[in-house]
Design an enzyme around this catalytic site. Sequence first.
Site, PDB file in Angstrom:
ATOM      1  N   ASP A   1       0.860  -1.234   0.056  1.00 30.84           N
ATOM      2  CA  ASP A   1      -0.009  -0.048  -0.063  1.00 30.84           C
ATOM      3  C   ASP A   1       0.887   1.295  -0.089  1.00 30.84           C
ATOM      4  OD1 ASP A   1      -2.712   1.256   0.312  1.00 30.84           O
ATOM      5  OD2 ASP A   1      -1.512   1.959   2.068  1.00 30.84           O
TER       6      ASP A   1
ATOM      7  N   TYR B   1       3.548   9.494   0.609  1.00 28.77           N
ATOM      8  CA  TYR B   1       4.057   9.146   1.826  1.00 28.77           C
ATOM      9  C   TYR B   1       5.682   9.284   1.716  1.00 28.77           C
ATOM     10  CZ  TYR B   1      -0.109   6.294   2.869  1.00 28.77           C
ATOM     11  OH  TYR B   1      -1.263   6.017   3.234  1.00 28.77           O
TER      12      TYR B   1
ATOM     13  N   LYS C   1      -2.899  23.235   2.309  1.00 33.58           N
ATOM     14  CA  LYS C   1      -3.201  21.864   1.925  1.00 33.58           C
ATOM     15  C   LYS C   1      -4.318  21.691   1.621  1.00 33.58           C
ATOM     16  CE  LYS C   1      -3.368  17.326   4.445  1.00 33.58           C
ATOM     17  NZ  LYS C   1      -3.262  16.694   5.688  1.00 33.58           N
TER      18      LYS C   1
ATOM     19  N   ARG D   1      -8.576  10.751  -0.522  1.00 33.97           N
ATOM     20  CA  ARG D   1      -9.835  11.172   0.420  1.00 33.97           C
ATOM     21  C   ARG D   1     -10.784  11.967  -0.779  1.00 33.97           C
ATOM     22  NH1 ARG D   1      -9.616  11.689   5.639  1.00 33.97           N
ATOM     23  NH2 ARG D   1      -7.612  10.639   6.520  1.00 33.97           N
TER      24      ARG D   1
ATOM     25  N   GLN E   1     -10.651   2.187   1.429  1.00 36.22           N
ATOM     26  CA  GLN E   1      -9.805   1.792   2.391  1.00 36.22           C
ATOM     27  C   GLN E   1     -10.178   2.848   3.422  1.00 36.22           C
ATOM     28  OE1 GLN E   1      -5.319   2.890   2.968  1.00 36.22           O
ATOM     29  NE2 GLN E   1      -5.297   1.280   1.794  1.00 36.22           N
TER      30      GLN E   1
ATOM     31  N   ARG F   1       7.633  -7.843  13.265  1.00 36.89           N
ATOM     32  CA  ARG F   1       6.187  -7.383  13.564  1.00 36.89           C
ATOM     33  C   ARG F   1       5.092  -8.024  12.499  1.00 36.89           C
ATOM     34  NH1 ARG F   1       5.611  -4.485  17.728  1.00 36.89           N
ATOM     35  NH2 ARG F   1       6.842  -2.625  17.129  1.00 36.89           N
TER      36      ARG F   1
HETATM   37  N1  NAP Z   1      -5.932   5.737   3.495  1.00 35.87           N
HETATM   38  C1  NAP Z   1      -5.675   6.649   4.488  1.00 35.87           C
HETATM   39  O1  NAP Z   1      -6.128   7.595   4.585  1.00 35.87           O
HETATM   40  C2  NAP Z   1      -4.547   6.062   5.331  1.00 35.87           C
HETATM   41  C3  NAP Z   1      -4.344   6.799   6.447  1.00 35.87           C
HETATM   42  C4  NAP Z   1      -3.221   6.428   7.232  1.00 35.87           C
HETATM   43  C5  NAP Z   1      -2.399   5.269   6.939  1.00 35.87           C
HETATM   44  N2  NAP Z   1      -2.978   4.713   5.858  1.00 35.87           N
HETATM   45  C6  NAP Z   1      -2.201   3.115   5.300  1.00 35.87           C
HETATM   46  O2  NAP Z   1      -2.280   2.225   6.337  1.00 35.87           O
HETATM   47  C7  NAP Z   1      -1.319   1.768   6.974  1.00 35.87           C
HETATM   48  C8  NAP Z   1      -1.289   1.763   8.413  1.00 35.87           C
HETATM   49  O3  NAP Z   1      -1.790   2.579   9.067  1.00 35.87           O
HETATM   50  P1  NAP Z   1      -0.992   3.377  10.379  1.00 35.87           P
HETATM   51  O4  NAP Z   1       0.397   3.345  10.118  1.00 35.87           O
HETATM   52  O5  NAP Z   1      -1.767   4.330  10.621  1.00 35.87           O
HETATM   53  O6  NAP Z   1      -1.383   2.382  11.465  1.00 35.87           O
HETATM   54  P2  NAP Z   1      -0.879   0.849  12.219  1.00 35.87           P
HETATM   55  O7  NAP Z   1      -0.670  -0.118  11.199  1.00 35.87           O
HETATM   56  O8  NAP Z   1      -2.276   0.784  13.213  1.00 35.87           O
HETATM   57  O9  NAP Z   1       0.365   1.255  13.028  1.00 35.87           O
HETATM   58  C9  NAP Z   1       1.610   0.917  12.318  1.00 35.87           C
HETATM   59  C10 NAP Z   1       2.664   1.816  13.330  1.00 35.87           C
HETATM   60  O10 NAP Z   1       2.438   1.690  14.709  1.00 35.87           O
HETATM   61  C11 NAP Z   1       3.566   0.719  15.337  1.00 35.87           C
HETATM   62  N3  NAP Z   1       3.217  -0.394  16.236  1.00 35.87           N
HETATM   63  C12 NAP Z   1       2.240  -1.347  15.793  1.00 35.87           C
HETATM   64  N4  NAP Z   1       2.138  -2.148  16.526  1.00 35.87           N
HETATM   65  C13 NAP Z   1       3.085  -2.024  17.680  1.00 35.87           C
HETATM   66  C14 NAP Z   1       3.497  -2.274  19.037  1.00 35.87           C
HETATM   67  N5  NAP Z   1       3.064  -3.500  19.383  1.00 35.87           N
HETATM   68  N6  NAP Z   1       4.435  -1.716  19.524  1.00 35.87           N
HETATM   69  C15 NAP Z   1       5.193  -0.539  19.325  1.00 35.87           C
HETATM   70  N7  NAP Z   1       4.923   0.071  18.361  1.00 35.87           N
HETATM   71  C16 NAP Z   1       3.797  -0.543  17.030  1.00 35.87           C
HETATM   72  C17 NAP Z   1       4.525   0.351  13.870  1.00 35.87           C
HETATM   73  O11 NAP Z   1       5.767   0.550  14.463  1.00 35.87           O
HETATM   74  P3  NAP Z   1       6.815  -0.269  13.722  1.00 35.87           P
HETATM   75  O12 NAP Z   1       7.149   0.246  12.289  1.00 35.87           O
HETATM   76  O13 NAP Z   1       8.176  -0.191  14.600  1.00 35.87           O
HETATM   77  O14 NAP Z   1       6.318  -1.802  13.648  1.00 35.87           O
HETATM   78  C18 NAP Z   1       3.866   1.618  13.095  1.00 35.87           C
HETATM   79  O15 NAP Z   1       4.782   2.792  13.428  1.00 35.87           O
HETATM   80  C19 NAP Z   1      -0.121   3.148   6.654  1.00 35.87           C
HETATM   81  O16 NAP Z   1       1.127   2.339   6.380  1.00 35.87           O
HETATM   82  C20 NAP Z   1      -0.577   3.363   5.295  1.00 35.87           C
HETATM   83  O17 NAP Z   1      -0.199   2.436   4.170  1.00 35.87           O
HETATM   84  C21 NAP Z   1      -3.837   5.118   4.963  1.00 35.87           C
END
Ligand code: NAP
Length: 306
Positions: free
Chosen positions: A36, A41, A81, A113, A164, A276
Amino acid sequence: MGFGGAWNGDALVEGDVARAEAALDAALGAGIAVLDHADIYTLGKAEQAFGALFQRRPSLREQVLLQSKCGIRFADAAGPKRYELSAAHIERSVEASLQRLHTDRLDLLLLHRPDPLMQPAEVAEAFARLHRAGKVRFFGTSNMHAAQLQWLGRHLSLPLVVNQLEMSLAQHDWLEAGTTFNDPQAMASPRAAAWPGTLEHCLAHGVQLQAWGALAQGRLSGRLPADASPAQAKTAALVGRIAQRQGLAPEAVLLAWLMRHPAQIQPVIGTADPARIRACAQATAWEMGREDWYALYEAARGRELP
Ligand SMILES: NC(=O)c1ccc[n+]([C@@H]2O[C@H](COP(=O)([O-])OP(=O)(O)OC[C@H]3O[C@@H](n4cnc5c(N)ncnc54)[C@H](OP(=O)(O)O)[C@@H]3O)[C@@H](O)[C@H]2O)c1
């Protein structure tokens, strides 16, 4: 989103490519093959890091489904923005993503969005041109509700195959919308009001739901914030107990909860850590029972269901 270094104009460094490589090898080894991306990004460097990797190891490109998103623009000399889903911006963004990723096609393009100034007919033309040119195979959306999907869909000749959205045990408004619909508890989560029908629309029309933020940024699986609410603390503790009982990582319990829903939600995991990534993949090895599922849901919502 976590690849490519910092969100600044610094150049990509070798370590960024190595991090992408370690994560992708771990993902493929664990059976995870969807990447993704988004044009924004780390200001394009996440795509660049994977593009550099595909140049070095071209066979990797054929092993993954590559998706990217367009439509968010950061503040610049021209304005604040903003969102832009004009045909010109969509096509420009795809061209730039293809160049950064060193590939000739995206498997999926998502509109990041909803842009209030969007003209669906223009989006339809951009999609048709990109598809005809073989630059994008499938199209989808992100952060859009049912009525937006219906409105946009009426103008498109190609189906929207993915939506998504933020969905997790921590962000469960997508469930609240249905479970509290006919109850005064509905007032407790105003954000759920935007949801009614979105889950059902996606299910009825074959739109794959992808969950961003599925790991709740670690808040419920080992990184509880100092100012956590009692419900968050209780949920994190329950996740830990279930993980221990099942011999799984807490991350896997969070994802098993999400994937237990019949919508067959695809979690988009934001971790860059190979260990992870492997822990997350354990979620596919266990189907959570109804009792655990409801216990977690009740803990996360902080009170009994109506
Ligand atoms: N469509 C949209 O608007 C939108 C918005 C936001 C995100 N996204 C996509 O969705 C993906 C995931 O979203 P997200 O990154 O916000 O959320 P996420 O997957 O809930 O969280 C990932 C983050 O949390 C950390 N993490 C997870 N479990 C952990 C634990 N047990 N202990 C410590 N740290 C932990 C990870 O660190 P580590 O890397 O160290 O594991 C990483 O920084 C993004 O990468 C992106 O591709 C899309």
